[in-house]
Design a protein around this motif. Structure first.
Motif: not given
Length: 510
Positions: A338-346
């Motif tokens: 359940r990452p944020t879009p920013e965390r998913a990009a990381e």
């Protein structure tokens, strides 16, 4: 049932591109088959034998394919019995005995039957009866729901057994097929996603984002101290991967079925070349310098509890608990739930920085299902890649004179027909690869021309591309843009290749 009935059905299947027509022809044949005939008939129509590879060469078979019978007299049981005897003939003098068995079989076969046998026994029976078509046919012949057939097939891993179960016992028998520790399950696969943002928009926030490794898919079963390992194609490789066996044997459980990937890492923890990893699956003597590391991302069974029908979130909870502790933490596939879009990009950036291919985004509410079903799992790579079938090759010129260079690429027909050509490429080929193609392709040639060769659809190659474009030049109406060869995939068959739909999905605005 006469063997000629199978040959006629095969010809009918090969003569049409309609998935429905193919399934109808196969269903009609299965409906007429006797109880002991269903398994071999199903295997043959899928291009296999119940006995596996029989070790009879193409030259021997074509040499013996003469003096055909004037009329059909072989039965399905006759042929299956002969193949079983052939498979069991080993030891001193076996070569002569095997040739005598083949000659005896061919003597009773008509010309059409001989041609069918040659293609079947050499693995060249390409009639467009892919697994999905045969599964549809089984459902029609047995009068059972397609979803029930597919689930039983996923759990049994065998088309012939699924057909026999369906036709003998119907829905009740199929529903009684359960996961069995020690019997591999057909793996769930990921579909290609166009971009991380697009996949997250498609699947929503309730997902996990995991590293996509450049490795080999593995499924590992443990029953007490017995650990067995299979590849993506359900080929057992237990004896060749002792380090994987030892690590799973050390886990705090009695029974388990784990799904994951394995690859070889260098001293810095970065992935070694894909060929190094695959070398461990083709050799009886493991190279001590190539050590495989497992990374598990799913848990299908644990200590008597089947988890297949549980949501991925539940399966991951069980996996995290199983791999808890410092000594087992490295066995878990890196990822974030359940990452944020920013965390998913990381996560994607971290995977690429570590030398991996990209990420896989998975819906946490999805149960486990075999094959590219739906969009519950989607893989995202910074460069689009596809697994395509090599259909031909052209002679090179200039520095590549005398070498088979420009290869013809085909995508799998989702309706069960033969591969559909979607482009050509000569880019990305090393001198070593050119030499290999030039030596290997003539053995697979179905036609030879001055310009090059047309091949039996047997080899799968992974290509990178910038996208796709509409094109009237090819029958599928779509062509690859700037395709370049990454590597051949000996771990995949034409049935695993990406479909024409996957190519069309890369069209701008598609």
């Amino acid at each position: 049932m006469l063997f000629a009935d199978v040959v006629a059905a095969s010809a009918e299947v090969a003569a049409t591109r309609s998935r429905t027509a193919k399934a109808t022809a196969i269903a009609d044949l299965l409906g007429r088959a006797g109880g002991n005939e269903v398994r071999p008939v199903t295997a043959w129509l899928a291009g296999d034998t119940l006995q596996g590879r029989l070790g009879v060469g193409w030259r021997t078979l074509t040499r013996l394919a003469h003096g055909p019978a004037a009329s059909p007299r072989l039965t399905v049981s006759d042929v299956d019995r002969a193949l079983t005897e052939l498979a069991g003939t080993t030891g001193t003098g076996s070569a002569a005995r095997r040739e005598a068995l083949v000659e005896q079989l061919f003597t009773g076969a008509t010309a059409d039957e001989q041609r069918f046998l040659v293609r079947l026994l050499t693995g060249d029976l390409r009639q467009g009866a892919l697994e999905g078509v045969v599964l549809d046919a089984i459902g029609t012949a047995a009068g059972v729901p397609a979803a029930t057939v597919r689930r039983a097939f996923m759990l049994s891993g065998s088309l012939p057994e699924t057909a026999a179960t369906a036709l003998d016992g119907g829905t009740t028998a199929l529903e009684s097929v359960h996961l069995a520790v020690g019997r591999p399950v057909r793996p769930m696969l990921a579909s290609p996603g166009s971009s991380l943002d697009a996949v997250l928009a498609d699947l929503g926030a309730d997902v996990t984002v995991e590293h996509k490794l450049d490795g080999a898919r593995i499924q590992v079963h443990r029953d007490g101290d017995v650990v067995r390992v299979w590849t993506r194609t359900l080929r057992e490789v237990t004896d060749g991967v002792p380090e994987l066996v030892a690590q799973v044997r050390s886990l705090p459980c009695r029974t388990a079925v784990l799904d994951g990937e394995t690859l070889a890492l260098d001293d810095d923890g970065r992935p070694r070349a894909f060929q190094d990893t695959m070398s461990r699956f083709g050799s009886d003597v493991p190279d001590p310098a190539v050590v495989l590391s497992p990374f598990f991302f799913d848990l299908l069974h644990l200590d008597g509890r089947d988890l297949l029908d549980e949501p991925l979130a539940v399966r991951l909870d069980a996996l995290v608990e199983l791999l808890a502790g410092e000594e087992h933490a490295a066995l878990r596939m890196p990822g974030v739930r359940r990452p944020t879009p920013e965390r998913a990009a990381e996560v994607l950036d971290g995977a690429l920085t570590a030398g991996h291919e990209g990420v896989v985004v998975k819906a946490l509410d999805a149960s486990y299902a075999a094959g590219r079903r739906g969009r519950a799992w989607q893989k995202v790579k910074p460069v689009h890649t596809l697994d395509l079938v090599v259909l031909g090759a052209e002679w090179g010129y200039g520095r590549r004179s005398g070498k088979l260079s420009n290869i013809h690429l085909g995508a799998r027909d989702p309706d069960g027909g033969g591969p559909v050509m979607v482009g050509k490429t000569f880019k990305g080929m090393t001198d070593e690869l050119l030499d290999w193609q030039t030596a290997r392709f003539p053995d697979l040639a179905r036609e030879q021309h001055e310009w090059g060769v047309l091949l039996e659809p047997e080899l799968v190659v992974e290509v990178a591309l910038d996208g796709a474009q509409r094109s009237p030049r090819y029958p599928g109406g779509v062509a690859l843009r700037f395709a370049r060869v990454l590597r051949y995939r000996p771990d995949r068959s034409p049935a695993d290749a990406d479909t024409l739909d996957a190519v069309r999905a890369l069209l701008a605005g598609g």
